[in-house]
Write an enzyme that holds these catalytic residues in place. Structure first.
Site, mmCIF file in Angstrom:
data_model
loop_
_atom_site.group_PDB
_atom_site.id
_atom_site.type_symbol
_atom_site.label_atom_id
_atom_site.label_comp_id
_atom_site.label_asym_id
_atom_site.label_seq_id
_atom_site.Cartn_x
_atom_site.Cartn_y
_atom_site.Cartn_z
ATOM 1 N N ASP A 24 15.598 48.177 75.330
ATOM 2 C CA ASP A 24 16.208 47.409 76.406
ATOM 3 C C ASP A 24 16.496 46.017 75.848
ATOM 4 O O ASP A 24 15.901 45.612 74.848
ATOM 5 C CB ASP A 24 15.238 47.339 77.587
ATOM 6 C CG ASP A 24 15.837 46.621 78.784
ATOM 7 O OD1 ASP A 24 17.060 46.683 78.949
ATOM 8 O OD2 ASP A 24 15.070 45.994 79.533
ATOM 9 N N ASP A 74 10.824 47.073 79.374
ATOM 10 C CA ASP A 74 9.858 46.298 80.148
ATOM 11 C C ASP A 74 9.264 47.098 81.299
ATOM 12 O O ASP A 74 8.429 46.592 82.041
ATOM 13 C CB ASP A 74 10.498 45.007 80.675
ATOM 14 C CG ASP A 74 11.738 45.288 81.524
ATOM 15 O OD1 ASP A 74 11.961 46.461 81.868
ATOM 16 O OD2 ASP A 74 12.465 44.336 81.838
ATOM 17 N N ASN A 88 13.324 49.051 84.885
ATOM 18 C CA ASN A 88 14.413 50.005 85.098
ATOM 19 C C ASN A 88 14.402 51.126 84.069
ATOM 20 O O ASN A 88 15.359 51.875 83.964
ATOM 21 C CB ASN A 88 15.765 49.287 85.032
ATOM 22 C CG ASN A 88 15.929 48.280 86.138
ATOM 23 O OD1 ASN A 88 15.591 48.568 87.279
ATOM 24 N ND2 ASN A 88 16.415 47.105 85.814
ATOM 25 N N ASP A 89 13.327 51.213 83.303
ATOM 26 C CA ASP A 89 13.310 52.143 82.170
ATOM 27 C C ASP A 89 12.303 53.274 82.342
ATOM 28 O O ASP A 89 12.012 53.988 81.389
ATOM 29 C CB ASP A 89 12.986 51.383 80.873
ATOM 30 C CG ASP A 89 13.841 50.140 80.718
ATOM 31 O OD1 ASP A 89 15.049 50.253 80.910
ATOM 32 O OD2 ASP A 89 13.294 49.076 80.418
ATOM 33 N N ARG A 143 24.773 34.981 78.777
ATOM 34 C CA ARG A 143 24.771 35.866 79.945
ATOM 35 C C ARG A 143 25.518 35.150 81.057
ATOM 36 O O ARG A 143 25.155 34.043 81.438
ATOM 37 C CB ARG A 143 23.352 36.200 80.387
ATOM 38 C CG ARG A 143 23.331 37.159 81.559
ATOM 39 C CD ARG A 143 21.974 37.727 81.803
ATOM 40 N NE ARG A 143 22.013 38.716 82.861
ATOM 41 C CZ ARG A 143 20.948 39.382 83.281
ATOM 42 N NH1 ARG A 143 19.770 39.174 82.723
ATOM 43 N NH2 ARG A 143 21.039 40.268 84.251
ATOM 44 N N THR A 176 17.164 42.570 77.853
ATOM 45 C CA THR A 176 16.534 41.427 78.519
ATOM 46 C C THR A 176 15.029 41.662 78.673
ATOM 47 O O THR A 176 14.606 42.667 79.230
ATOM 48 C CB THR A 176 17.171 41.197 79.900
ATOM 49 O OG1 THR A 176 18.583 41.095 79.738
ATOM 50 C CG2 THR A 176 16.635 39.929 80.531
#
Length: 1245
Positions: A494, A879, A882-883, A681, A496
């Site tokens: 990932d 992190d 969302n993973d 970003r 961020t």
């Protein structure tokens, strides 16, 4: 008899299974009973281990509708079998969501009593007939109940409210009143009590289950056999080891059950407030909840006992238990109108409105006259947490070739034992040995070939690796995956919070007005901007909240809000009189930020309070950030204003598409690309003034689609996302180890590419090709447009070659220029289109794709599956927010979380950077090599002992009880548990350890060592019989002929009926004992995957001590030890001969393993073929050596039938195929069109 086809249950799901129906058969059961008696109960054990035999051996096949017993088989690669008993439930309806007129009933008949098929009594039938009940057939498997459905003629399970495919509007209108008590009781018949019941089994049950393991049954058989042979000491030692092993295993299993039970118990039974249809609110136990119930969320929060969807109010929730993400998230009420409200409720799609079981509701936001309410969606094991607990309680077998090969290897040993079994029987019959002795000695040789310490020895390396990982801050909940970590050849990261810092720094703002950009500004806290819509959007469009007086929320929101210098307040009810009955979050600038002109002008000084109030903004409604929509918005109202405003922030491309075109600057695309190319970003802001007729309550029911349209573009926020200091070094280390790295992020494509270049994932000279895919529309087919981020000069394809390593993907120093000269970059939208419309290009694309941007969480999981489908061993590092899906799906998922252990992934690292990834791979490689070393050593130990016993059987002798004891306990156990202690090598080397025991190098290693041991044991056995002093040994034998041997003459030893004491036994005992130590040293490999053995001081100490002890008793006999080990005295010259044999044996073992295997075969055969169509290397001083290596490699590869052998891994096969494709990679600005048959590439645009 016709075989019925299997039905499929859970079709398309992870736990999909085939199911067959059976009913009891009397004659089969009688026949089975006879077989059990005749086999002494062994047949019963066999049926316990093989449930499919148990069912087929006692039942006949029938339809599922009439079945009493079900046979289940998973459809995955493991093909596991299970059996289940069908039960009958009597209920007033067939399905849980049937509309029933239950108001007249005092209680449900039978109370949901369950009965086995065929056990419903006649009087019960009459009673339930009067109550108009129906029989419902069901069975339970892995804590999930499956119910019979007459319509589909199959079993199905009920998840919850989603089963009726209810839309969001219906949840508000039909389900918000709650359930009556009668209806709640009815649904509880189907869904059971709302609890995740982790039953901690009693020690007795665990003991029985553990003892019935085939290995321990074999040990019990061995102990009985040894006891019959009067090998009491050895049998006692084995029993002692088994008891310790079982006790340790029971303690570990019991501890895990207790930990899991305690983790679940925190929310399993609490008191909740439940709404009834008569508008009453009553207190109830959480175990009584069923889907459809409406519960009240208290203002001070709670731990959720179920999955529920919010229908009134907002909640601040800590979901760290599920995701590993410690940042609280805001949950808003489910939309009740608009386009979104017409969609069917889906837990994944509407997770921003769903409170998940086990998560902690910290506090609530509510209307002053209304309560925060939620409709129960799922209960028990159907909840998100219940599914996680199920995955822990019923894990899938670890699919790793090592373990499958281990069983094959054991079968080979059993085959060798069978040969010895037949040999011993024939030999004993020829020598007219008594029948009892024939049976015991023949069975004894089988027990020798399967080492009793094998399972404990195999897990030792993993346990040690787990401890070492814990010391560096990596916690593991799935130890078997440590070995898999040693095979990783691709890692997804990932961006961020993983590759880059969590915190974002505000670089500047770029405001726009009337379609024109202003010059960039470095600060948003200027006094001149206080009243601007841009700053108002920054200050209000977020999901921040105050918890214990401190601001809490998403790091990006925190940074953006703090840049304005504004203050966030959550006022009391008295302070919100100006805001109607609703209690909003209020943001306002500090007093000193009111423009000085207003403060110092006497004419306006009295208006200071009103100026301050006019800047104060109340946040009326929030639409939380959605990964799928890539935006969030709020509805606000300034004090004193009659209208409301809507503010929007999100991905620039998305925000621009929602704005009026004339408000978006023409230079928007170029400006955005300028910032993203530099790795910034970028977030876009927009504003819309809502109609003044909109009331507060009307806004609460509007869908976000109606709010987020016709916006006015406000400008860009430029955030700087710095790369973590460790990132570049770790990625360089992985690249040098030939471990491929990918970036999978939800961020902007160009930002992701820029970060990939900055951190070294994509090098400066390499091209990046963006695959921009568009789905079909009207008559136009799906297309992929290929854009090059750089404009490289045209290359001559025919002269380019790709170096492919057929075994370990090891690249030489002189790589071809085409090698890794381009990378694909794919967006989440394009990935979805390619998966659906270009499946034939998908594998080609992921083979060289490095950047995946704007990827949704489920797409990350799909990507991992695609990579695994082409035989990559995939690691995932994220992190945890969302993973989760990708972390679980990967072979080794590592979550960067402060939590010690997270159910989000097999591994959790307490360090917040990716340095944990090489640490895990190093430890995985060390553990994998340790497993190979231990297995090879245990295999050699079995064969060496088997050889000794087989040779001694030829003279009707055997090893003594204490000799067995000394070998198995003093040598084997000590060596096995110390040789596993080698730490991991400090560097990651380019090659990976083999993943299979059935591989060329390992088989060569084992076979050469076996041959070596056979030669020297047979040599020693034959030589001792050729000595001039040799005779059949008796207690009066005087082979030593030395003065210190007089003690033997003075001892009156009775004749040994087992013929243990003899010259052959003594010789083979010494030779075999040194052989164990020699192969232990030879197999205990160090570099390149483990530290050298000399750094493993327990192992070195054990080896030196055993060598010293054995040499001492060989050269300087100690009478007490000789009597204990049943060793006879031999002449000193023979002792010297034995020492010479031992030294030569050890030297040959070392040469075979190190020189022939590690240097010649491994270098020239198994790793020698480094590339196909490899570019010529420049001449060097070592040219003769290179030529020798080439011809040696050619000859040995021909000898081992490895010439032109295609690679096994699919990604390597694909890479070879792509060498011959002239149109790959596609040229810049070409378009690939999708068609029903095959995609084709058009001419350059």
């Amino acid at each position: 008899m016709k075989i019925r086809e299997a039905k499929i249950i859970n079709q398309g799901l992870e736990d999909e299974m085939e199911v067959w129906g059976y009913r009891p058969c009397l004659w089969k059961m009688i026949l089975l009973g006879v077989g059990v008696v005749c086999s002494g109960g062994f047949l019963l054990l066999l049926l316990y281990w093989l449930p499919e035999w148990s069912v087929k051996g006692t039942c006949t096949q029938t339809s599922l509708r009439d079945a009493h017993t079900l046979l289940l088989r998973t459809t995955d690669e493991f093909r596991q079998w299970f059996r289940a008993r069908v039960h009958v439930m009597l209920a007033p309806g067939k399905k849980p969501f049937d509309s029933l007129d239950l108001q007249s009933r005092d209680q449900l008949p039978n109370g949901g009593r369950e009965q086995s098929v065929g056990s419903v009594h006649e009087e019960d039938n009459e009673k339930f007939a009067q109550e108009q009940t129906v029989k419902i057939y069901h069975f339970t498997h892995h804590s999930t109940k499956y119910y019979w459905n007459d319509v589909i003629q199959n079993f199905e399970f009920y998840r919850g409210l989603e089963d009726v495919e209810v839309n969001c509007t219906s949840i508000h209108s039909d389900h918000s009143p709650g359930l009556s008590k009668i209806l709640q009781d009815y649904r509880r018949l189907f869904f059971g009590e709302n609890e995740i019941a982790v039953r901690v089994p009693s020690l007795f049950k665990l003991l029985i289950k553990e003892v019935l393991n085939p290995f321990y049954i074999f040990q019990i058989f061995s102990v009985i056999l040894w006891s019959v042979e009067d090998y009491y000491y050895y049998a006692t030692a084995i029993v002692f080891m088994s008891v310790i092993s079982i006790a340790t295993s029971l303690y570990t299993i019991k501890k895990q059950y207790v930990m899991l039970h305690d983790m679940v118990a925190a929310h399993s039974v609490i008191r909740v407030s439940v709404c009834r249809r008569n508008t009453d609110i009553e207190e109830a136990m959480s175990t009584d909840l069923v889907p459809g119930d409406v519960i009240v969320i208290p203002a001070n929060g709670m731990i959720m006992p179920c999955d529920a969807v919010l229908i009134h109010g907002n909640c601040i929730v800590n979901e760290s238990m599920l995701t590993g993400e410690s940042v609280p998230v805001t949950k808003t009420s489910l939309p009740s109108s608009g386009e979104e409200a017409d969609r069917s409720y889906n837990m994944e799609e509407h997770k921003r409105h769903t409170l998940f079981c086990g998560t902690h509701v910290i506090q609530t936001r509510f209307y002053s006259d209304e309560l925060v309410k939620a409709v129960v969606v799922r209960t028990g094991f159907c909840t998100e947490k219940g599914q996680l607990v199920r995955s822990i309680l019923y894990p899938k077998p670890t699919d790793f070739k090592l373990y499958r090969d281990a069983y094959l290897f054991l079968l080979c040993l059993v085959g060798v034992a069978g040969i010895g079994f037949v040999y011993s029987i024939i030999l004993s019959i020829m020598n007219k040995v008594p029948a009892k002795t024939i049976i015991t000695e023949s069975l004894d040789i089988i027990t020798i070939t399967v080492p009793p310490a094998l399972p404990a020895a195999m897990t030792a390396g993993i346990v040690y690796a787990q401890r070492r990982l814990k010391r560096v801050g990596i916690f593991c909940i799935s130890p078997q995956r440590i070995n898999m970590g040693g095979q990783l050849n691709l890692v997804c990261f990932d961006k961020t919070g993983t590759l880059t810092e969590d915190g974002l720094d505000l670089w500047g703002i770029h405001r726009a007005e009337d379609g024109i950009f202003f010059p960039p500004e470095s600060s948003a806290a200027k006094e001149s901007l206080v009243t601007s819509a841009f700053v108002a959007c920054m200050a209000s469009c977020h999901s921040l909240t105050r918890i214990d007086g401190n601001l809490s929320g998403d790091p990006l929101d925190l940074k953006m809000f703090s840049a304005t210098g504004w203050i966030l307040e959550e006022p009391t009810e008295e302070e919100t009189a100006l805001h109607n009955p609703i209690m909003p979050t209020v943001v306002r600038p500090p007093k000193q930020n009111i423009p000085e002109a207003n403060q110092n002008n006497p004419a306006t000084k009295n208006m200071e309070l009103s100026e301050l109030s006019s800047c104060e903004i109340g946040i009326v409604r929030q639409f939380p950030f959605s990964s799928a929509l890539q935006r969030m918005s709020v509805v606000v109202r300034r004090l004193g204003k009659k209208h409301m405003d809507s503010y929007l922030k999100g991905a620039p491309e998305v925000v621009a598409s929602l704005c009026k075109q004339h408000t978006v600057p023409q230079s928007f695309t170029d400006t955005l690309e300028t910032y993203t190319r530099q790795g910034f970003r970028v977030i876009a802001l927009a504003h819309r003034q809502l109609e003044s007729k909109l009331s507060w309550h009307k806004v609460q029911s509007l869908s976000r689609d109606l709010i987020e349209t016709n916006m006015e573009f406000l400008g860009l926020i430029i955030m700087q996302n710095k790369i973590k200091p460790e990132t570049a070094g770790v990625l360089c280390e992985l690249r040098q180890a030939n471990i491929r790295t990918l970036m999978v992020t939800g961020d902007n494509m160009l930002t992701a590419i820029s970060v990939a270049r900055d951190c070294g994932m994509v090098r400066a000279h390499q091209k990046v090709i963006i695959a921009d895919a568009v789905p079909p529309k009207d008559i136009h087919p799906a297309t992929i447009t290929w854009h090059y981020t750089e404009n490289p000069a045209p290359a001559v394809k025919d002269r380019q070659t790709v170096e492919i390593n057929l075994e370990e993907e090891i690249y030489g120093k002189h790589q071809s220029q085409q090698e890794e000269s381009y990378h694909f970059a794919v967006s989440g939208k394009a990935f979805a289109v390619i998966m659906e419309h270009f499946p034939q290009l998908l594998h080609k694309l992921v083979l060289r794709a490095t950047v995946f941007a704007r990827m949704a969480p489920d797409q990350k999981t799909q990507l991992v599956e695609v990579l695994q489908s082409i035989d990559y061993f995939v690691g995932m590092c994220g992190d945890g927010a969302n993973d989760c899906g990708a972390l679980k799906k990967a072979h080794s998922g590592i979550s960067l979380s402060e939590l010690e252990a997270s159910v989000a992934s097999p591994f959790t690292s307490s360090t917040s950077n990716i340095s944990c990834v090489p640490n895990l791979i190093r430890e995985g490689r060390a553990a994998l090599i340790t497993s190979f070393c231990v297995f090879k050593f245990m295999a050699l130990y079995s064969i060496i002992q088997y050889l000794s016993v087989t040779l001694l059987y030829s003279i009707l002798s055997n090893l003594g009880d204490f000799q067995f004891l000394f070998i198995d306990v003093a040598i084997i156990l000590i060596i096995v548990f110390t040789m596993s202690l080698n730490p991991a090598w400090k560097e990651l080397v380019p090659c990976r350890p083999p993943s299979s025991l059935i591989s060329g190098p390992l088989l060569c290693s084992v076979m050469t060592q076996i041959l070596n041991c056979v030669v020297f044991q047979v040599l020693a056995f034959l030589l001792v019989r050729q000595q001039s002093w040799y005779e059949t040994w008796t207690p009066q034998s005087d082979a030593c002929n030395v003065s210190n041997f007089s003690y033997i003459l003075n001892v009156t030893t009775p004749q040994d009926p087992k013929n243990i004491k003899n010259f052959e036994n003594t010789t083979l005992f010494y030779v075999s004992s040194f052989q164990y130590l020699a192969v232990a040293v030879v197999f205990s490999k160090g570099k390149p995957f483990r530290q050298p053995s000399y750094k493993n001081w327990p192992f070195m100490l054990a080896c030196i001590s055993l060598y010293t002890f054995l040499l001492l008793i060989l050269l300087y006999p100690v009478p007490a030890i000789d009597r204990f080990l049943e060793i006879v005295c031999v002449p000193s010259d023979w002792r010297i001969t034995v020492v010479i044999i031992i030294i030569v044996n050890a030297a040959v073992s070392f040469l075979l393993e190190i020189l022939i295997l590690d240097i010649i075969l491994w270098r020239l055969v198994f790793r020698g073929k480094k590339g196909v169509n490899r570019p010529p290397e420049p001449p060097s001083a070592d040219a003769p050596q290179v030529a020798n290596d080439h011809w040696g490699s050619f000859f040995l590869s021909w000898l081992f039938c490895r010439r032109n052998k295609p690679p096994r891994a699919r990604y390597l096969q694909l890479a070879l195929e792509l060498q011959d494709e002239p149109d790959w990679p596609p040229r810049s600005f070409t378009v690939t069109y999708g068609s029903d048959s095959q995609a084709h590439i058009s001419a350059t645009l």
